[in-house]
Design a protein around this motif. Structure first.
Motif, PDB file in Angstrom:
ATOM      1  N   VAL A 265     -10.392 -39.961 -16.979  1.00  0.00           N
ATOM      2  CA  VAL A 265      -9.288 -39.521 -16.149  1.00  0.00           C
ATOM      3  C   VAL A 265      -9.353 -38.005 -15.991  1.00  0.00           C
ATOM      4  O   VAL A 265      -9.732 -37.283 -16.917  1.00  0.00           O
ATOM      5  CB  VAL A 265      -7.955 -39.938 -16.801  1.00  0.00           C
ATOM      6  CG1 VAL A 265      -6.783 -39.173 -16.195  1.00  0.00           C
ATOM      7  CG2 VAL A 265      -7.744 -41.431 -16.643  1.00  0.00           C
ATOM      8  N   ALA A 266      -9.021 -37.539 -14.797  1.00  0.00           N
ATOM      9  CA  ALA A 266      -8.921 -36.106 -14.484  1.00  0.00           C
ATOM     10  C   ALA A 266     -10.260 -35.424 -14.261  1.00  0.00           C
ATOM     11  O   ALA A 266     -10.306 -34.226 -14.022  1.00  0.00           O
ATOM     12  CB  ALA A 266      -8.158 -35.356 -15.567  1.00  0.00           C
ATOM     13  N   LYS A 267     -11.336 -36.186 -14.351  1.00  0.00           N
ATOM     14  CA  LYS A 267     -12.652 -35.596 -14.108  1.00  0.00           C
ATOM     15  C   LYS A 267     -13.322 -36.323 -12.953  1.00  0.00           C
ATOM     16  O   LYS A 267     -13.287 -37.555 -12.894  1.00  0.00           O
ATOM     17  CB  LYS A 267     -13.546 -35.714 -15.348  1.00  0.00           C
ATOM     18  CG  LYS A 267     -13.030 -35.014 -16.584  1.00  0.00           C
ATOM     19  CD  LYS A 267     -14.016 -35.231 -17.730  1.00  0.00           C
ATOM     20  CE  LYS A 267     -13.522 -34.640 -19.031  1.00  0.00           C
ATOM     21  NZ  LYS A 267     -14.473 -34.909 -20.133  1.00  0.00           N
ATOM     22  N   PRO A 268     -13.950 -35.601 -12.024  1.00  0.00           N
ATOM     23  CA  PRO A 268     -14.668 -36.287 -10.943  1.00  0.00           C
ATOM     24  C   PRO A 268     -15.890 -36.998 -11.504  1.00  0.00           C
ATOM     25  O   PRO A 268     -16.510 -36.544 -12.467  1.00  0.00           O
ATOM     26  CB  PRO A 268     -15.066 -35.139 -10.008  1.00  0.00           C
ATOM     27  CG  PRO A 268     -15.138 -33.935 -10.891  1.00  0.00           C
ATOM     28  CD  PRO A 268     -14.066 -34.131 -11.925  1.00  0.00           C
TER      29      PRO A 268
ATOM     30  N   PRO B 138       3.158 -34.511  -9.903  1.00  0.00           N
ATOM     31  CA  PRO B 138       3.220 -33.051  -9.802  1.00  0.00           C
ATOM     32  C   PRO B 138       1.851 -32.413  -9.623  1.00  0.00           C
ATOM     33  O   PRO B 138       1.746 -31.207  -9.416  1.00  0.00           O
ATOM     34  CB  PRO B 138       3.833 -32.642 -11.139  1.00  0.00           C
ATOM     35  CG  PRO B 138       3.339 -33.679 -12.093  1.00  0.00           C
ATOM     36  CD  PRO B 138       3.310 -34.964 -11.295  1.00  0.00           C
ATOM     37  N   VAL B 139       0.794 -33.225  -9.710  1.00  0.00           N
ATOM     38  CA  VAL B 139      -0.565 -32.678  -9.612  1.00  0.00           C
ATOM     39  C   VAL B 139      -1.405 -33.537  -8.671  1.00  0.00           C
ATOM     40  O   VAL B 139      -1.179 -34.735  -8.527  1.00  0.00           O
ATOM     41  CB  VAL B 139      -1.264 -32.612 -10.985  1.00  0.00           C
ATOM     42  CG1 VAL B 139      -0.622 -31.580 -11.888  1.00  0.00           C
ATOM     43  CG2 VAL B 139      -1.266 -33.984 -11.653  1.00  0.00           C
ATOM     44  N   SER B 140      -2.381 -32.906  -8.041  1.00  0.00           N
ATOM     45  CA  SER B 140      -3.360 -33.603  -7.218  1.00  0.00           C
ATOM     46  C   SER B 140      -4.651 -33.748  -8.017  1.00  0.00           C
ATOM     47  O   SER B 140      -4.801 -33.163  -9.101  1.00  0.00           O
ATOM     48  CB  SER B 140      -3.639 -32.805  -5.945  1.00  0.00           C
ATOM     49  OG  SER B 140      -4.246 -31.554  -6.268  1.00  0.00           O
ATOM     50  N   LEU B 141      -5.586 -34.505  -7.467  1.00  0.00           N
ATOM     51  CA  LEU B 141      -6.887 -34.624  -8.129  1.00  0.00           C
ATOM     52  C   LEU B 141      -7.563 -33.265  -8.218  1.00  0.00           C
ATOM     53  O   LEU B 141      -8.210 -32.942  -9.227  1.00  0.00           O
ATOM     54  CB  LEU B 141      -7.780 -35.600  -7.362  1.00  0.00           C
ATOM     55  CG  LEU B 141      -9.166 -35.839  -7.976  1.00  0.00           C
ATOM     56  CD1 LEU B 141      -9.051 -36.487  -9.346  1.00  0.00           C
ATOM     57  CD2 LEU B 141     -10.025 -36.699  -7.050  1.00  0.00           C
ATOM     58  N   GLU B 142      -7.399 -32.448  -7.180  1.00  0.00           N
ATOM     59  CA  GLU B 142      -7.981 -31.097  -7.190  1.00  0.00           C
ATOM     60  C   GLU B 142      -7.387 -30.268  -8.330  1.00  0.00           C
ATOM     61  O   GLU B 142      -8.098 -29.485  -8.981  1.00  0.00           O
ATOM     62  CB  GLU B 142      -7.747 -30.411  -5.853  1.00  0.00           C
ATOM     63  CG  GLU B 142      -8.538 -30.985  -4.683  1.00  0.00           C
ATOM     64  CD  GLU B 142      -8.043 -32.344  -4.234  1.00  0.00           C
ATOM     65  OE1 GLU B 142      -6.854 -32.675  -4.511  1.00  0.00           O
ATOM     66  OE2 GLU B 142      -8.831 -33.087  -3.617  1.00  0.00           O
TER      67      GLU B 142
END
Length: 600
Positions: free
Chosen positions: A126-129, A197-201
């Motif tokens: 999660v949270a990593k491309p 509150p956050v995007s993938l970027e």
């Protein structure tokens, strides 16, 4: 449905047994000299040695027993005692007809006793491309899932993504410090915002910054560890924020997996084992397996007296347990990767009760899985042989090191697929292929060519070896490549369309020409290739067969005119062989996760 090689093996075994020889020595293999024979058996040499007899005499007696078999055109003894077999044309025609009639399996047999199997593969965080490091696990795991289902097993593919470790604590702290998650960091049960509150970027930017800072700043690292422990303990705001991290990440993961035609039955993560954690810890305590070790809690998995050499920082060497203990609870009170992996085994046992769990994970994780598997067996969560780590080598650059971008960074999987698709368009245009397709069909074909190039380049190598990534070579329409196989499949489809347009149809298969024999023998070999790939967990054996089949058809097509065959019976036979080759090639490609286009 039995392949000719197996049938012949049974006949040879019976002949050996009749001569008082162990039938296990009567192994039949494809001939080393296909110009002289189709199959051979070298068992007479070993048998004669054991019996203190003349191997050529023994081979001659075995050959005499087999001489009347109608499936054989000839049985000859060569050299010191090799037995060479050439199949009768009628036997080959009969077998080719069976393959042609078996539209669903193209001559491949199912397992005698189907099992329930879980295949754990991909494992993105999660949270990593996703990056090129995820490619092999995804491609190999998907192929194995398809192969095991093809042979009759009930299979669950599980993405098992990383969503429960220290990285989650790092992200909670990082988003909080940027003021993006204030509403989630308050005490109490909420309610909390439904919008992320956050995007993938944001996640892709924040994680490496937080990870880097944690290495340098002890206070920051401690805050992240505390946040991890509180998340795992169930703090409501942290759980709500964490769910947004997972949802945002999954959208991107589904895009990348979709582009690779990789699918999962279970989108479970490490967190899904959390509800079982307390039960598991209590069980490990009750059984005496969980013990204190320097503030942490571990399970000792090494057997009595089982040690290995371990080099210390000062250069000295000591005897240490082998493998090391499995760390279950850290000194900060957090569950570790081994903990969630162990709890996941327990979870799968309760939910599915599989006969076998396969872990398609980098070979460098071998010791970790050895620890987890031993702990699972000690705790009674898995039987001996029910857990397998299918390690694999790395995808390397031309420098022999794990593949990087020109700038030295890790290449995102999305960027790799884009590069491959761009190269596929270029190669299609160079070869003047797809010129009659609509723009939409051309794009779809370019994508299929790109994915075929990436997947076949990987799966044509043994799973356990590393290979050098060379996009120019992989994208060629000549040689041992995915695009070449797609081209051959499209070529056969075009042939069959032309035949249909002329009112021609496949008919009874007749084997007369050498190229027809070769194609029939190749079709027969699919069953063994599938069985070996399944037993050894090696998809490259399917890739090897697909390439041999494409080559065999190409030789057949050049030597045996189809649409302008000399007579109607020959034309109908060759159309039937062509269709059988296409059906088997399409099935083999599907087992590799490759989809050929209709036209090119």
């Amino acid at each position: 449905m039995t392949d000719l090689k197996s049938e012949l093996g049974e006949a040879v075994a019976a002949a050996f047994a009749a001569e008082g020889v162990d039938a296990a020595l009567a192994r039949v293999t494809p001939s080393d000299r296909p110009d002289l024979a189709d199959f051979q058996s070298n068992g007479a040499l070993a048998a004669a040695k054991a019996l203190k007899a003349n191997p050529r005499d023994l081979a001659s007696r075995v050959a005499e027993r087999l001489s009347g078999d109608p499936r054989l055109a000839s049985v000859e003894v060569a050299g010191p005692g090799f037995i060479n077999f050439k199949l009768a044309d009628a036997a080959l025609a009969k077998r080719a007809a069976e393959v042609a009639a078996d539209a669903d399996h193209a001559g491949a047999s199912a397992v005698a006793k189907p099992r329930k199997v879980v295949i754990d593969y991909a494992g993105p965080n999660v949270a990593k491309p996703m990056h090129v490091g995820h490619l092999r696990s995804s491609i190999i795991g998907e192929s194995l899932k398809r192969l095991f289902r093809f042979r009759g097993d009930t299979v669950w593919g599980d993405a098992h993504f990383g969503d429960w470790g220290f990285q989650m604590g790092l992200l909670i702290v990082a988003t909080g410090d940027e003021g993006k998650a204030d509403a989630f960091l308050v005490e109490g049960d909420g309610p909390f915002p439904a919008e992320s509150p956050v995007s993938l970027e944001d996640l892709e930017r924040l994680y490496p910054l937080a990870a880097g800072r944690a290495k340098e700043d002890a206070d920051y690292r401690d805050r992240a560890r505390k946040a991890t422990a509180e998340l795992q303990a169930g703090r409501p705001g942290y759980r709500a924020l964490w769910k947004h991290f997972v949802a945002v990440s999954r959208t991107a993961l589904e895009r990348e997996f979709g582009a690779l035609s990789v699918t999962f039955d279970l989108w479970n993560g490490e967190s899904d084992a959390d509800p079982l954690m307390a039960e598991m810890i209590a069980h490990l305590e009750t059984t005496g397996l969980l013990v204190e070790d320097d503030g942490a809690r571990v399970v000792h998995v090494a057997g009595p007296g089982e040690t290995r050499k371990k080099k210390l920082a000062d250069g000295s060497v000591i005897e240490a347990p082998s493998p090391p203990p499995l760390l279950v609870i850290s000194s900060e009170g957090s569950a570790m990767y081994g903990t969630t992996d162990l709890a996941t085994i327990l979870d799968r046992r309760k939910a599915i009760d599989p006969d076998l769990i396969l872990y398609v994970v980098d070979e460098r994780q071998a010791e970790h899985f050895e620890q987890v598997f031993r702990a699972a067996r000690l705790a009674g969560y898995a039987a001996e042989g029910g857990l397998e780590h299918l390690g694999f080598g790395t995808m390397n650059g031309t420098d022999g090191k794990p593949f990087k971008t020109r700038a030295g960074g890790v290449l995102k999987l999305h960027d790799l697929i884009t590069q491959a698709t761009d190269k596929a368009r270029e190669r299609l245009n160079e070869a003047h292929l797809g010129e009659d397709l609509s723009p939409e069909e051309f794009e779809a074909t370019a994508h299929k060519v790109a994915i075929a190039a990436l997947k076949f380049a990987d799966l044509s190598n043994s799973r356990t070896t590393s290979y050098v990534f060379d996009l120019d070579r992989f994208m060629s329409f000549e040689g041992k490549t995915g695009p070449y196989l797609l081209y051959q499949s499209v070529r056969i489809k075009s042939l069959l369309r032309k035949a249909a347009d002329q009112g021609l149809a496949p008919g009874t298969i007749i084997i007369a020409e050498p190229a027809e024999r070769d194609l029939a023998l190749t079709l027969d070999a699919f069953d063994q290739a599938v069985a070996d790939a399944y037993d050894k967990r090696m998809p490259h054996l399917i890739a090897e067969h697909a390439y041999r089949l494409a080559q065999s058809f190409s030789k057949f097509y050049a030597a045996c005119p189809v649409l302008i065959a000399p007579d109607e019976a020959t034309r109908a036979s060759r159309l039937a062989l062509s269709k059988a080759a296409l059906d088997q090639l399409v099935i083999a490609l599907d087992l590799l996760g490759i989809e050929p286009p209709e036209r090119m």
